[in-house]
Design an enzyme around this catalytic site. Structure first.
Site, mmCIF file in Angstrom:
data_model
loop_
_atom_site.group_PDB
_atom_site.id
_atom_site.type_symbol
_atom_site.label_atom_id
_atom_site.label_comp_id
_atom_site.label_asym_id
_atom_site.label_seq_id
_atom_site.Cartn_x
_atom_site.Cartn_y
_atom_site.Cartn_z
ATOM 1 C CB SER A 75 -9.598 6.439 -34.912
ATOM 2 O OG SER A 75 -8.966 5.848 -33.809
ATOM 3 C CE LYS B 9 -9.482 3.753 -30.922
ATOM 4 N NZ LYS B 9 -8.308 4.380 -31.549
ATOM 5 C CE LYS C 205 -11.058 10.992 -35.960
ATOM 6 N NZ LYS C 205 -10.342 9.693 -35.923
#
Length: 292
Positions: free
Chosen positions: A93, A168, A237
């Site tokens: 990701s 994503k 994150k």
């Protein structure tokens, strides 16, 4: 076909197992020697680094915590002589901008890069039923589709390089906000006397249902098990990536900002390595109640 797998963490390890079960000749690397040894006992070929993996395979997968680590691994690959690599499939990701930068560098070294982040959690990774969001050329996707089908049930070609990472990012933005809302809602329910089983049964059959309700309650919250799963640090994150991207468009993101602060609080409490359901413990402590 010889395939590489770089990164044997919570997602990478079960993905590697799926590739082995599908019959691929698998070359692997991770800095965690215990994981490297374990997957090697199951039939994978251990390598000394990402460069060695990429010199042995035509397709290399990676599943790594962030773009900085992906970049350092790719730099090792770029410096490797005698590459047999055709396609690098990044399951991590990262931001769309990072994916585009990596694709440009990869093209200069003679191989294609695709950003193919996954969703579904550790259970889907183990079952080979991940959802895969692929960014890159259609013909490149077709080259790696058989391998992707070994790890995923649904494969979406979202668009050019960067679009998979963007999709994503949108998904995990919603996941983070859902987790923050669910944590507060479950504590509120407990405070007014509702038990967890009742809330779980009714909400998962009502309009408030979500991945958090359907999966995280039985797998983590009911068991009071907060280890493993999708770490708070990683969700933080991912939310940060969304916030930074929104800034580029001067877009206010009220829900994301609030969720980000809840995850920041969880990290400050020392829950960074725990599953995102650890957010529950923050409000439980505040309200002096335990969700059961």
């Amino acid at each position: 076909m010889k395939i590489g797998m770089i990164g044997l963490g919570a997602m990478g390890f079960p993905i590697a197992r799926c590739l082995l079960k599908a019959g691929y000749d698998l070359y692997v690397f991770d800095v965690m020697k215990d994981k490297l040894d374990e997957i090697s006992r199951e039939g994978a070929h251990p390598c000394a680094g990402a460069g060695e993996v990429s010199a042995c395979v035509s397709v290399a997968f990676c599943s790594l915590p962030n773009a900085s680590i992906v970049e350092s691994v790719l730099e090792e690959v770029f410096a490797q002589s005698g590459l047999s690599l055709d396609v690098w499939v990044d399951l991590s990701s990262i931001s769309p901008e990072s994916a585009k930068k990596f694709a440009k560098k990869a093209a200069g070294c003679g191989f294609a890069y695709m950003d193919c982040p996954v969703s579904g959690g550790v259970r889907a990774a183990a079952d080979g039923t991940l959802t895969i969001m692929a960014g890159g050329a259609a013909e490149t996707l077709e080259k790696v589709r058989p391998a992707l089908e070994a790890i995923g049930k649904k494969i979406y070609h979202v668009g050019d390089v960067g679009s998979g990472s963007g999709m994503k990012m949108v998904n995990n933005f919603m996941l983070g906000c859902n987790m923050a809302a669910a944590a507060e809602a479950l504590v509120l329910g407990s405070k007014i006397g509702l038990d967890l089983e009742t809330m779980y049964e009714i909400v998962r059959n009502s309009s408030g249902r979500s991945f958090i309700i359907e999966n995280k309650i039985p797998d983590f919250i009911q068991k009071r098990k907060f280890s493993g799963g999708f770490a708070v640090d990683l969700a933080y994150k991912d939310l940060g990536l969304a916030m930074e991207t929104a800034k580029q468009f001067s877009m206010p993101v009220h829900m994301g900002s609030t969720a980000l602060q809840m995850f920041e609080t969880a990290r400050a409490k020392g829950f960074g390595k725990e599953d995102i359901t650890a957010l529950l413990k923050i409000t439980e402590e505040l309200m002096d109640v335990e969700v059961r």
